[in-house]
Design a protein around this motif. Sequence first.
Motif, mmCIF file in Angstrom:
data_model
loop_
_atom_site.group_PDB
_atom_site.id
_atom_site.type_symbol
_atom_site.label_atom_id
_atom_site.label_comp_id
_atom_site.label_asym_id
_atom_site.label_seq_id
_atom_site.Cartn_x
_atom_site.Cartn_y
_atom_site.Cartn_z
ATOM 1 N N GLU A 117 18.588 -1.838 98.882
ATOM 2 C CA GLU A 117 19.298 -2.534 99.957
ATOM 3 C C GLU A 117 18.342 -3.519 100.619
ATOM 4 O O GLU A 117 17.287 -3.126 101.128
ATOM 5 N N PRO A 119 17.395 -6.498 103.459
ATOM 6 C CA PRO A 119 17.749 -6.768 104.864
ATOM 7 C C PRO A 119 18.612 -8.018 104.997
ATOM 8 O O PRO A 119 18.722 -8.837 104.078
ATOM 9 N N VAL A 120 19.207 -8.176 106.174
ATOM 10 C CA VAL A 120 20.112 -9.299 106.422
ATOM 11 C C VAL A 120 19.364 -10.620 106.368
ATOM 12 O O VAL A 120 19.928 -11.653 105.971
ATOM 13 N N TRP A 123 19.436 -12.167 102.904
ATOM 14 C CA TRP A 123 20.740 -12.757 102.573
ATOM 15 C C TRP A 123 20.989 -14.041 103.364
ATOM 16 O O TRP A 123 21.659 -14.955 102.870
ATOM 17 N N ASN A 144 25.878 -6.565 103.753
ATOM 18 C CA ASN A 144 24.954 -7.456 104.463
ATOM 19 C C ASN A 144 25.259 -8.918 104.171
ATOM 20 O O ASN A 144 25.145 -9.777 105.056
ATOM 21 N N THR A 147 28.159 -9.784 106.282
ATOM 22 C CA THR A 147 27.752 -9.928 107.679
ATOM 23 C C THR A 147 27.139 -11.291 107.938
ATOM 24 O O THR A 147 27.347 -11.884 108.995
#
Length: 361
Positions: A117, A119-120, A123, A144, A147
């Motif tokens: 996974e 982090p934002v 992305w 993410n 988001t």
Amino acid sequence: MPKKGNRKRLKFRAGDVCSESVTVADYANADPAVVKSGRVKKAVANAVEKEVKLLCGLEASQGAVQEVLSSAVSVTEDALESSDDLDPEEDGGNETKVARKKKNKRRKESESSEGGEYPVDIWLVLSSYIRPEDVCRFSLICRNAWTVTCTAAFWTRLYRRHYNIDADLPFRLQPDSIDRMRCLRACVIRSLFHLYEPFSLRVSKIPALPESTPTTLLNSKCLLFGVKKVSGTRPEAMWEFNFKFIKQEHSKNGSAKFLCMPRQYEDVHTNPDSDCYLLQVTTLNFIDFTPGVMGMTLTLFTINVSTDMRHHRVRLVFQDSPLQRGRKRGEQGGTQVVLDPVHSVRLMDWWHPQYPSSPCT
């Protein structure tokens, strides 16, 4: 598939067994229907015992016979376990068995392995290289990524990336108006149909009145209705009748799309014109009497040939309640609007460059 009770079982006789017909391979490739329990039948055991005595002599010990039998049983059980994954009615060779085992192994590895996974922020950096037509695909990668597409930074960067100072933009789509948070996403999408060439070409290819217009507007609620005078090439002016429709599903569940969205991004995705259509009918003459249809539901929309055989005739029927699915609309009742003669008919979505958006957008 035949029932288990109807399967024919092979019969073994001790006299039928000879040194050339009994091998270990016969038990490795045995049909599970023949020896389903995994144990060698008594007739087969006697045949093997007799064969071993013939090979080893009458002085062969009972222990040697038991050793051969135990090895035959183990081979048969292994064959049964390997044949459980295959359908007895299908003729599959060793290649089919190997392929199926590899497939099951890959499936177990995929289920046991856990993905990483990111982090934002990662992305958000990747979103700077996403084309406008790929925003939906990008948001479907993971949570993410979705988001990121909800943030104001994403839509602001998308706008600045494609902004051109020479472009003819309305005042509400200028950079000064884009800085506000409310309805940011809707404004950026509208501006892309002015700035982004693939989107502008898409608008030019859309027909003025798609064939699916009657189906699209069926059971839509009329929000606004207005008439204005427009100038044209003809000596006398033409009149433009504008009907703003919204889908009934959106009007009932308009706030459902914000249930899973972070609250700090609700203003960014606010769009009062979402799922709205503008039906623009231009007539050659002014229609003296037009009934009020605001708040009513459109249940019938037809376009026919005018009485002069040179123009069109538009007929709209409105009712107080939506038309129930599976029921036919009665000819009696409802409010009818007839526009004749009609010069042109256009249907525009909320993102169309010529769509008159709401004051807040």
